[in-house]
Design a protein around this motif. Sequence first.
Motif, short mmCIF file in Angstrom:
data_model
loop_
_atom_site.label_atom_id
_atom_site.label_comp_id
_atom_site.label_asym_id
_atom_site.label_seq_id
_atom_site.Cartn_x
_atom_site.Cartn_y
_atom_site.Cartn_z
N LYS A 64 0.84 -1.16 0.02
CA LYS A 64 0.03 0.06 -0.07
C LYS A 64 1.05 1.32 0.06
O LYS A 64 1.69 1.39 0.90
CB LYS A 64 -0.75 -0.16 1.36
N VAL A 65 0.60 1.94 -0.96
CA VAL A 65 1.62 3.22 -1.30
C VAL A 65 0.74 4.55 -1.26
O VAL A 65 -0.11 4.60 -1.54
CB VAL A 65 2.30 3.12 -2.32
N CYS A 66 1.32 5.59 -0.74
CA CYS A 66 0.73 6.86 -0.44
C CYS A 66 1.66 7.77 -1.26
O CYS A 66 2.80 7.78 -1.29
CB CYS A 66 0.81 7.39 1.02
N ILE A 67 0.77 8.75 -2.07
CA ILE A 67 1.57 9.61 -2.76
C ILE A 67 1.11 11.08 -2.41
O ILE A 67 -0.16 11.19 -2.16
CB ILE A 67 1.37 9.49 -4.47
N ILE A 68 1.94 11.98 -2.00
CA ILE A 68 1.57 13.24 -1.65
C ILE A 68 2.38 14.13 -2.60
O ILE A 68 3.62 14.10 -2.56
CB ILE A 68 1.95 13.45 -0.14
N TYR A 69 1.44 15.28 -3.30
CA TYR A 69 2.05 15.92 -4.18
C TYR A 69 1.50 17.47 -3.99
O TYR A 69 0.56 17.77 -3.61
CB TYR A 69 1.98 15.56 -5.66
#
Length: 220
Positions: A20-25
């Motif tokens: 499970k991966v989180c991307i914050i941009y």
Amino acid sequence: AIMDRNDSAPKKKKVVKKIKVCIIYYSMYGHIKTMSDSVVAGLKSLPNTTVDVFQCPETLPEEVLAKMGAPPKADIPFFTHDKVATLPSYDGILFGISTRFGAVSAQLKSVMDSTGSLWFTGALVGKPAGCFFSTAGLGGGQETAAMSMMSFFAHQGMPFVPMGYTFPPMTSSDEMRGGSPWGAGTLSKSDGSRMPSEMELEMAKHQGAYFGQFLKKMVH
């Protein structure tokens, strides 16, 4: 005939590890949002991979954004303060960086500063992290922005995962492009008129897949 002991043993099924991966941009003109889409595509090319994408809340007033010609925000959830407590549930975190003067933007820095409670409890220790970037030009700070993240990663105890030169076209100088061993990148021009090229998007997709493969090796 005597049956070979190994032949009679039941064969173990190959277990595909879930990640499970989180991307914050943060993206003002859409360049990092577009790069993020390719990173997500790379991650989702791997089986049993879940990806949650968030954008940083805007800190600039609407009138300032209008004068800067910034388009409306994409329909992506904002990483509000209530999301901070969810970060430890991810196997890895990727940050999409629109650089400001060679470093991270105030919008992303605000999100990073909101994780003090996680630092206090060590909740992100050992959590792999990576970055991808957008700058106006070649000297806009794609590498220094990555370096500016190292203090945050070090204090949180998060191992940084660069992609090195695992994307072969990175060694080519046939066309102008962003990106480096630190992470995928794009060039926007100072007025934001240049959108990510095909090579830059492929690099971002590669980084997503590479990061996901790294996490699968780490997850037990």
